[in-house]
Scaffold this motif. Structure first.
Motif, short mmCIF file in Angstrom:
data_model
loop_
_atom_site.label_atom_id
_atom_site.label_comp_id
_atom_site.label_asym_id
_atom_site.label_seq_id
_atom_site.Cartn_x
_atom_site.Cartn_y
_atom_site.Cartn_z
N UNK A 106 44.27 -55.19 18.94
CA UNK A 106 45.22 -54.83 20.01
C UNK A 106 46.55 -54.34 19.41
N UNK A 107 47.19 -55.20 18.61
CA UNK A 107 48.46 -54.79 18.00
C UNK A 107 48.22 -53.68 16.96
N UNK A 108 47.01 -53.62 16.41
CA UNK A 108 46.70 -52.60 15.41
C UNK A 108 46.66 -51.20 15.99
N UNK A 109 46.20 -51.09 17.24
CA UNK A 109 46.08 -49.75 17.83
C UNK A 109 47.35 -49.34 18.61
N UNK A 110 48.14 -50.34 19.00
CA UNK A 110 49.32 -50.06 19.85
C UNK A 110 50.24 -48.96 19.32
N UNK A 111 50.53 -48.89 18.01
CA UNK A 111 51.45 -47.83 17.55
C UNK A 111 50.95 -46.42 17.86
N UNK A 127 43.92 -45.98 9.54
CA UNK A 127 43.13 -46.47 8.38
C UNK A 127 43.05 -48.00 8.41
N UNK A 128 44.17 -48.64 8.71
CA UNK A 128 44.21 -50.12 8.76
C UNK A 128 43.31 -50.63 9.89
N UNK A 129 43.41 -49.97 11.04
CA UNK A 129 42.59 -50.37 12.19
C UNK A 129 41.10 -50.23 11.88
N UNK A 130 40.74 -49.09 11.30
CA UNK A 130 39.32 -48.81 11.04
C UNK A 130 38.75 -49.69 9.94
N UNK A 131 39.63 -50.29 9.17
CA UNK A 131 39.17 -51.26 8.16
C UNK A 131 38.83 -52.60 8.81
N UNK A 132 39.45 -52.89 9.95
CA UNK A 132 39.24 -54.18 10.62
C UNK A 132 37.97 -54.19 11.49
#
Ligand SMILES: N[C@@H](CCC(=O)N[C@@H](CS)C(=O)NCC(=O)O)C(=O)O
Length: 199
Positions: A106-111, A127-132
């Protein structure tokens, strides 16, 4: 109870859970840009944080923070088993999952919703989101639902936040177990009813 909501946001997940549990509720729409409610109040006087979801209890208390609202609702009807009993080890696992979804997805995609975010920053966020996300796919390859052997509030929450991936052209089909999970949650009568009401 009253749920303050805005279309296409995280307030969909408590609404799905209200429908899953068959709990009576009123819906109050919030304009997230002007911070006005549909009944013409300043939403910040209701939730000083200024964001949905907010749940107004019958005693007037306002409850915020999605993962907490979801667990509060589930505990109103423990027999529906949308959350394991408080204090149990499976409940700790549910909290672990809810925290992962809220802080990493949730917080990862918000930006990415911020159209002023420079392209280089967007790339870092993506990149960070897709790693999770593959972590969740691995879990769902092993089991049908995120926690334990039955549907819980975590499934409604994951479904909600993954729904935003389409806004950023991220296809869920690259994670087959996640794509299957999304389809199964989408087909539940409570999800269909909540999606319709959350407009
Ligand atoms: N920490 C909060 C975050 C809630 C949140 O991100 N709400 C978004 C919609 S999904 C919102 O209303 N944003 C408007 C704003 O921040 O002004 C939660 O987990 O409930």
């Amino acid at each position: 109870m009253k749920l303050y909501y805005a279309p296409q946001t995280c307030s969909l997940s408590p609404l799905i859970v209200l429908h899953e549990l068959g709990l009576p509720h009123a819906l109050i729409k919030v304009d997230n840009h002007t911070k006005r409610t549909a009944d013409n109040r300043d939403f910040r006087t209701i939730n000083p944080k200024g964001y949905v979801a907010a749940l107004e209890l019958d005693n007037g208390e306002i409850l915020t923070e999605g993962p907490v609202i979801l667990q509060y609702l589930a505990d109103l009807k423990p027999e529906a088993r949308l959350a394991p009993p408080p204090g149990s080890w499976p409940r700790v696992r549910l909290q672990e999952m809810l925290n992962f979804i809220t802080s990493e997805i949730h917080a990862g995609i918000t930006p990415l919703f911020n159209s002023d975010l420079p392209e280089a920053a967007q790339a870092i966020v993506r990149e960070r989101l897709l790693r999770r996300v593959p972590i969740l796919d691995t879990t769902l390859q092993r089991q049908a639902w995120l926690v334990g052997d039955s549907y819980t509030v975590a499934d409604a929450y994951l479904y909600t936040v993954l729904g935003w991936f389409r806004f950023f052209d991220i296809s869920l089909d690259q994670w087959p177990a996640i794509a299957s999970h999304t389809k199964r949650v989408a087909a539940r009568p409570a999800t269909l009813a909540a999606e319709q009401a959350h407009a």
